[in-house]
Design a protein around this motif. Structure first.
Motif, PDB file in Angstrom:
ATOM      1  N   THR A  89       0.515  -0.741  -0.098  1.00 38.87           N
ATOM      2  CA  THR A  89      -0.028  -0.440  -0.369  1.00 38.87           C
ATOM      3  C   THR A  89       0.940   1.048   0.225  1.00 38.87           C
ATOM      4  OG1 THR A  89      -2.149  -0.885   0.525  1.00 38.87           O
ATOM      5  CG2 THR A  89      -1.367   0.844   1.303  1.00 38.87           C
ATOM      6  N   ALA A  90       0.795   2.176  -0.922  1.00 37.74           N
ATOM      7  CA  ALA A  90       1.718   3.691  -1.611  1.00 37.74           C
ATOM      8  C   ALA A  90       0.866   4.132  -2.509  1.00 37.74           C
ATOM      9  CB  ALA A  90       2.814   2.823  -1.468  1.00 37.74           C
ATOM     10  N   VAL A  91       1.324   4.932  -2.259  1.00 41.29           N
ATOM     11  CA  VAL A  91       1.247   6.447  -3.461  1.00 41.29           C
ATOM     12  C   VAL A  91       2.729   5.557  -4.886  1.00 41.29           C
ATOM     13  CG1 VAL A  91       0.737   8.599  -4.659  1.00 41.29           C
ATOM     14  CG2 VAL A  91       0.010   8.101  -2.436  1.00 41.29           C
ATOM     15  N   TYR A  92       2.260   5.943  -6.178  1.00 32.95           N
ATOM     16  CA  TYR A  92       2.840   4.739  -6.689  1.00 32.95           C
ATOM     17  C   TYR A  92       3.847   5.669  -7.496  1.00 32.95           C
ATOM     18  CZ  TYR A  92       2.751   0.441  -5.111  1.00 32.95           C
ATOM     19  OH  TYR A  92       2.910  -1.054  -4.238  1.00 32.95           O
ATOM     20  N   TYR A  93       4.931   6.562  -7.509  1.00 32.42           N
ATOM     21  CA  TYR A  93       4.991   6.814  -9.016  1.00 32.42           C
ATOM     22  C   TYR A  93       5.826   7.403  -9.902  1.00 32.42           C
ATOM     23  CZ  TYR A  93       3.754  10.738  -4.910  1.00 32.42           C
ATOM     24  OH  TYR A  93       3.337  10.516  -3.691  1.00 32.42           O
ATOM     25  N   GLN A 119      -2.660   6.372  -6.401  1.00 35.60           N
ATOM     26  CA  GLN A 119      -3.134   4.604  -5.098  1.00 35.60           C
ATOM     27  C   GLN A 119      -3.366   3.393  -4.920  1.00 35.60           C
ATOM     28  OE1 GLN A 119      -2.642   6.628  -1.627  1.00 35.60           O
ATOM     29  NE2 GLN A 119      -2.471   3.982  -0.976  1.00 35.60           N
ATOM     30  N   VAL A 120      -2.581   3.013  -4.511  1.00 40.45           N
ATOM     31  CA  VAL A 120      -2.465   1.749  -4.942  1.00 40.45           C
ATOM     32  C   VAL A 120      -2.988   1.559  -2.570  1.00 40.45           C
ATOM     33  CG1 VAL A 120      -1.483  -0.732  -5.253  1.00 40.45           C
ATOM     34  CG2 VAL A 120      -1.189   0.645  -6.277  1.00 40.45           C
ATOM     35  N   THR A 121      -4.131   0.343  -2.735  1.00 39.41           N
ATOM     36  CA  THR A 121      -4.783  -0.282  -1.142  1.00 39.41           C
ATOM     37  C   THR A 121      -4.536  -1.133  -1.520  1.00 39.41           C
ATOM     38  OG1 THR A 121      -5.270   1.931  -1.097  1.00 39.41           O
ATOM     39  CG2 THR A 121      -5.893   0.319   0.379  1.00 39.41           C
TER      40      THR A 121
END
Length: 124
Positions: A89-93, A119-121
């Motif tokens: 889980t994170a914000v992917y850039y 956003q990936v949760t």
């Protein structure tokens, strides 16, 4: 105009898959990568692809589960994520550069341009 536009994030359950995409416009990238920022933590390297020699590099947490690839015609980089875990889980850039660099693919300073993040949760 230089733009990096990510897509493909969302909410999934543990063990499921997601595919992130990043379309790069305005220049031809020499290397393209993915970083992520988990909640309350610093940004970290995930995976990257060097156009010059088609080499790839992965964070230990991504090896065996994630695959980075590129569509040269579309100037797009993908991140296929399988067997997702809650700790993913994170914000992917998305990141890219037009320069040739001796810095490792995992070094955020290698990259000049960044996307806005997706956003990936991963949660049950």
């Amino acid at each position: 105009q230089v733009q990096l536009v990510e897509s493909g994030g969302g909410l999934v359950q543990p063990g499921e898959s997601l595919r992130l995409s990043c379309v790069v416009t305005g220049f031809r990238a020499t290397s393209m990568g993915w970083f992520r920022q988990p909640p309350g933590k610093e940004r970290e390297f995930v995976a990257a692809f060097a156009v010059t020699d088609h080499s790839t590099e992965y964070a230990d947490s991504a090896k065996g589960r994630f695959t980075v690839s590129r569509d040269s015609a579309q100037n797009t980089v993908y991140l296929e994520m399988n067997s997702l875990k809650p700790e993913d889980t994170a914000v992917y850039y998305c990141a890219a550069t037009r320069r040739l660099s001796l810095r490792p693919l995992s070094d955020y300073q290698r990259y000049d341009y960044w996307g806005q993040g997706t956003q990936v949760t991963v949660s049950s």
